[in-house]
Design an enzyme around this catalytic site. Structure first.
Site, PDB file in Angstrom:
ATOM      1  N   ALA A 115       0.846  -1.196   0.000  1.00  0.00           N
ATOM      2  CA  ALA A 115       0.000   0.000   0.000  1.00  0.00           C
ATOM      3  C   ALA A 115       0.878   1.241   0.000  1.00  0.00           C
ATOM      4  O   ALA A 115       1.909   1.281   0.672  1.00  0.00           O
ATOM      5  CB  ALA A 115      -0.916   0.017   1.225  1.00  0.00           C
ATOM      6  N   CYS A 116       0.472   2.246  -0.775  1.00  0.00           N
ATOM      7  CA  CYS A 116       1.175   3.527  -0.793  1.00  0.00           C
ATOM      8  C   CYS A 116       0.137   4.643  -0.704  1.00  0.00           C
ATOM      9  O   CYS A 116      -1.061   4.383  -0.835  1.00  0.00           O
ATOM     10  CB  CYS A 116       2.030   3.666  -2.053  1.00  0.00           C
ATOM     11  SG  CYS A 116       1.095   3.813  -3.594  1.00  0.00           S
ATOM     12  N   PRO A 117       0.550   5.895  -0.467  1.00  0.00           N
ATOM     13  CA  PRO A 117      -0.415   6.987  -0.278  1.00  0.00           C
ATOM     14  C   PRO A 117      -1.427   7.148  -1.402  1.00  0.00           C
ATOM     15  O   PRO A 117      -2.599   7.425  -1.153  1.00  0.00           O
ATOM     16  CB  PRO A 117       0.480   8.226  -0.148  1.00  0.00           C
ATOM     17  CG  PRO A 117       1.732   7.696   0.458  1.00  0.00           C
ATOM     18  CD  PRO A 117       1.929   6.346  -0.188  1.00  0.00           C
ATOM     19  N   GLY A 119      -2.114   4.736  -3.630  1.00  0.00           N
ATOM     20  CA  GLY A 119      -2.760   3.450  -3.856  1.00  0.00           C
ATOM     21  C   GLY A 119      -2.628   2.910  -5.258  1.00  0.00           C
ATOM     22  O   GLY A 119      -3.386   2.033  -5.660  1.00  0.00           O
TER      23      GLY A 119
END
Length: 249
Positions: A115-117, A119
């Site tokens: 997951a990343c900021p 998405g």
């Protein structure tokens, strides 16, 4: 009708994301509902060349949609699925397994979450790196992506129960409650993408049983907060380019 969209295990995460977007839009255009869990679905559409081994699909009507049809004619894929879906049967593994194993005679079972900021970009690129490396080692791997459209390739409770390691590559806090009681290692998407082998070595030596509730340290949260604004703008641009990159192969 409630429709759940998933993919074959051998379909890359970036390509799977693009195809899921196209097929999901076609589902909505035909006045059906896209759901985020197989148990809520009346019909399951699988993107790729082979059905996944997923106990959550037992009792469901399933239809396999090839990559070309999903990309070039998603509307016809939905129509075909509605009329040609069949009851799901768990695929039987080949009796001959040439995959290498680790200690003993049992291959490692690994589940991972990315997951990343934004998405999108790092979420799917790190997922592909994790999956590729794990398969090269002969491990059983399932990677769940947490993005703007919810959880992709969701990990079932049965897969959690069988897992030897939970590998979490996340730049934001994510819900990990379903992994309570399992050995877990947490890192960033950047390290998982660029230093995959090193991170797995650390994972097997440093993983700790997850008891729930723990999040990133205050220092990491503050650091993320300082970088998040610029990072989000940058990665949003990358995210918009991702479909073009994937479509180009």
């Amino acid at each position: 009708m409630n429709i759940f969209i998933t993919q074959s295990a051998d379909l890359g995460h970036a390509k799977a994301f693009l195809l899921r977007q196209l097929v999901a839009e076609a589902v909505r255009q035909q006045n059906h509902q896209v759901v985020n869990a197989a148990q809520d679905a009346t019909l399951v559409i699988v993107l790729g060349d082979q059905l996944p081994k997923n106990p959550d699909l037992v009792g469901k009507k399933v239809y396999l949609v090839g990559i070309d049809q999903a990309f070039n004619a998603p509307e016809s894929a939905i129509t075909d699925a509605l009329f040609r879906a069949t009851d799901y049967v768990i695929p039987v593994q080949s009796e001959v397994d040439s995959s290498p194993v680790l200690s003993g005679d049992k291959a490692k079972n690994i589940v991972a979450v990315t997951a990343c900021p934004t998405g999108v970009a790092h979420t799917f690129m790190s997922a592909e790196a994790i999956e590729t490396y794990a398969k090269q080692q002969g491990w059983n791997i399932k990677v769940e992506t947490r993005g703007q459209v919810g959880a992709g390739n969701p990990i079932s409770q049965e897969e959690v129960a069988e897992a030897d390691l939970v590998f979490v590559a996340a730049d934001i806090d994510v819900d990990l409650d379903k992994f309570k009681g399992k050995p877990m290692y947490r890192t960033s998407t950047g390290l998982a993408l660029k230093k995959t082998a090193q991170e797995f070595e650390k994972a097997f030596s440093e993983a700790k049983v997850y008891t729930g509730g723990g999040t990133a340290t205050k220092e990491k949260e503050e650091s993320l907060g300082e970088k998040k604004g610029v990072y989000k703008h940058l990665m949003t641009g990358v995210s918009h380019m991702l479909p073009l990159v994937v479509a180009g192969g």
